[in-house]
Enzyme design. Structure first.
Site: not given
Ligand SMILES: Cc1cn([C@H]2C[C@H](O)[C@@H](COP(=O)(O)OP(=O)(O)OP(=O)(O)O)O2)c(=O)[nH]c1=O
Length: 198
Positions: A72
């Site tokens: 996360d």
């Molecule tokens: C700050 C930042 C975040 N992110 C993304 C990473 C994560 O995918 C998202 C944060 O949300 P998360 O809730 O961590 O993940 P998610 O919902 O996309 O996927 P999961 O199914 O694993 O829960 O933001 C980037 O791609 N680049 C960046 O620079």
């Protein structure tokens, strides 16, 4: 050797895990991402990473010998946890709060084999240049902020706002590669397993 599952819908996490050469299968693990009252940012991302790993493990048909990885990412500014923006106004508020200053990006990873669940949290500091409302609005219309914590992607067009980074680039993108490889190793999944010596 244990087989690895990634409990994530994030294409970034899939790409980063692919990058280290470990074979894995994606499982879905949707959980409630609402912060608890008075929960610290570190406790929040660690709880969610653990929740995703455990939910992914619970969803397996054949859990014997399986390890499930969850992660996360959250952006922290002025003590506030920024998740994914819910709409344009939310994204603009986030980007303006990040404009011209430094913020923290926390990514937690969790790995479980059904017996134990180990977590690790990686903190990085990102410094943004000044952003105008016009730039933030144009950026929103690029479609990139929608599914990103803090409303930006360092690996995409959002890189134009990044004046500096102190920490782990892969952790900001969503999966700290170095710490993930170390955790996998602890669970008997070495990331060098598919390399051949020339
Ligand atoms: C700050 C930042 C975040 N992110 C993304 C990473 C994560 O995918 C998202 C944060 O949300 P998360 O809730 O961590 O993940 P998610 O919902 O996309 O996927 P999961 O199914 O694993 O829960 O933001 C980037 O791609 N680049 C960046 O620079």
């Amino acid at each position: 050797m244990n087989s690895l599952y990634l409990a994530s819908g994030s294409p970034r996490r899939r790409e980063l895990l692919t990058q280290i050469g470990v074979p894995f299968t994606v499982v879905s693990a949707a959980i409630d991402e609402t912060p608890l009252t008075n929960e610290s940012a570190v406790a929040y991302v660690e709880r969610l990473a653990r929740g995703k790993a455990l939910a992914g493990f619970a969803a397996l048909d054949h859990p014997l010998g399986a390890c499930v990885l969850g992660a996360d990412t959250a952006v922290i500014v002025d003590g506030q946890i920024l998740g994914k923006p819910v709409d344009q106004a939310d994204a603009l508020a986030m980007l303006m709060a990040l404009s011209g200053r430094e913020h923290e990006v926390l990514t937690a990873i969790a790995l479980t084999d059904g017996q134990r669940c180990e977590t690790q949290c990686v903190s990085s500091r990102v410094r943004f240049c000044g952003i105008t409302v016009e730039q933030a609005t144009a950026y929103w219309h690029s479609g990139e902020p929608q599914d990103k914590a803090g409303g930006y992607a360092i690996q995409g067009l959002g890189s134009v706002f990044v004046a500096g980074l102190n920490g782990s680039y892969s952790a900001v993108v969503g999966l700290p590669v170095c710490e993930t490889a170390q955790l996998l190793d602890q669970f008997g999944i070495p990331c060098w397993q598919n390399l051949t010596v020339r």
